[in-house]
Scaffold this motif. Sequence first.
Motif, PDB file in Angstrom:
ATOM      1  N   GLY A 190     102.697  39.599  20.744  1.00 13.76           N
ATOM      2  CA  GLY A 190     101.984  40.547  19.776  1.00 13.76           C
ATOM      3  C   GLY A 190     102.666  40.805  18.436  1.00 13.76           C
ATOM      4  N   LEU A 191     103.993  40.193  18.200  1.00 10.58           N
ATOM      5  CA  LEU A 191     104.595  40.484  17.015  1.00 10.58           C
ATOM      6  C   LEU A 191     104.407  39.257  16.074  1.00 10.58           C
ATOM      7  CD1 LEU A 191     107.962  42.236  17.952  1.00 10.58           C
ATOM      8  CD2 LEU A 191     105.839  43.160  16.895  1.00 10.58           C
ATOM      9  N   HIS A 192     103.335  39.060  15.296  1.00 17.93           N
ATOM     10  CA  HIS A 192     102.948  38.022  14.496  1.00 17.93           C
ATOM     11  C   HIS A 192     102.323  38.566  13.253  1.00 17.93           C
ATOM     12  CE1 HIS A 192      98.960  38.164  16.076  1.00 17.93           C
ATOM     13  NE2 HIS A 192      99.463  38.000  17.293  1.00 17.93           N
ATOM     14  N   SER A 193     102.236  37.750  12.468  1.00 20.97           N
ATOM     15  CA  SER A 193     101.451  38.439  10.988  1.00 20.97           C
ATOM     16  C   SER A 193     100.080  38.458  11.160  1.00 20.97           C
ATOM     17  CB  SER A 193     102.045  37.372   9.911  1.00 20.97           C
ATOM     18  OG  SER A 193     101.506  35.920  10.360  1.00 20.97           O
ATOM     19  N   ALA A 194      99.381  38.784  12.090  1.00 17.09           N
ATOM     20  CA  ALA A 194      98.115  39.228  12.097  1.00 17.09           C
ATOM     21  C   ALA A 194      97.897  40.451  12.959  1.00 17.09           C
ATOM     22  CB  ALA A 194      97.228  38.149  12.670  1.00 17.09           C
ATOM     23  N   GLY A 195      96.545  41.106  13.174  1.00 18.55           N
ATOM     24  CA  GLY A 195      96.559  42.121  14.199  1.00 18.55           C
ATOM     25  C   GLY A 195      97.320  43.315  13.665  1.00 18.55           C
TER      26      GLY A 195
END
Length: 263
Positions: free
Chosen positions: A222-227
Amino acid sequence: SAGAKLPSAGMPELAKDNPDLRGVDERLEPDWIVQWLLDPVSLRNEATMPAVALGANRDERRAAATDIAAFLTQQSSHDGDAEVDNAVDDRSVDEGELLFEQYRCIACHRFTPPAEEDYFDRVSLHFAGAKFRRGALRKFLQAPTEHYAWTRMPDMQLSEADASALAACVRDRAKGACETPADVSSADPQRGEQMFHRSGCANCHPVADTGSRVEAVSLAAGLHSAGCLGPSGQDAKAPEFSFSDEERAALLEFGKTEFDSLA
């Protein structure tokens, strides 16, 4: 108490709960609920609640938020005036203002709008009158942890008279009004219940015996540069948190680790 739920290992915050929405129809005003779902930081500075992903455009999102508010308040038998904080007269407001200082409420709270700069970074009560149904503010002041064990609001063991006076003061000083009245009476509570679960609200908030219909992704995924961590408005299906650029960058860096610090 929250202490009884602490894990045997790891950060205590891993056991943190969220506000319980069972019986919320007797506590919160529908107009406030709608605006809270759409734009939490417009009602409270430092809000950790994200703007819920409810649609691709403003009208669609507002209609969905109104349906959710209808679902949450459909059991209400509250007529708006049946239960009131003790009569809001000059004396009770004046007494409440003195108590607001004596109990040091003024150290943590202000009545200016949330977006207004405050030297002491206090939490705004500008919309407190628009948030609570009549009578509910006094009850909250007497038992702030009843529906949310991890609230930062302390239980000051207030008498009913002092809680009523403080509630009168807050209602008198809190001038904020929600942007647009929500027509909850013509909304669809069944559709609101479906949206409540589909949008992941039930992941965080107890409301009935039914669970969420959203399966959360792993923290590592979940920890990425989207969402949730993408630029504002980029992903209509993701909740929108009020992260600063610095906070977003810190979370992305944390996402590159093995998360050992959590344990």
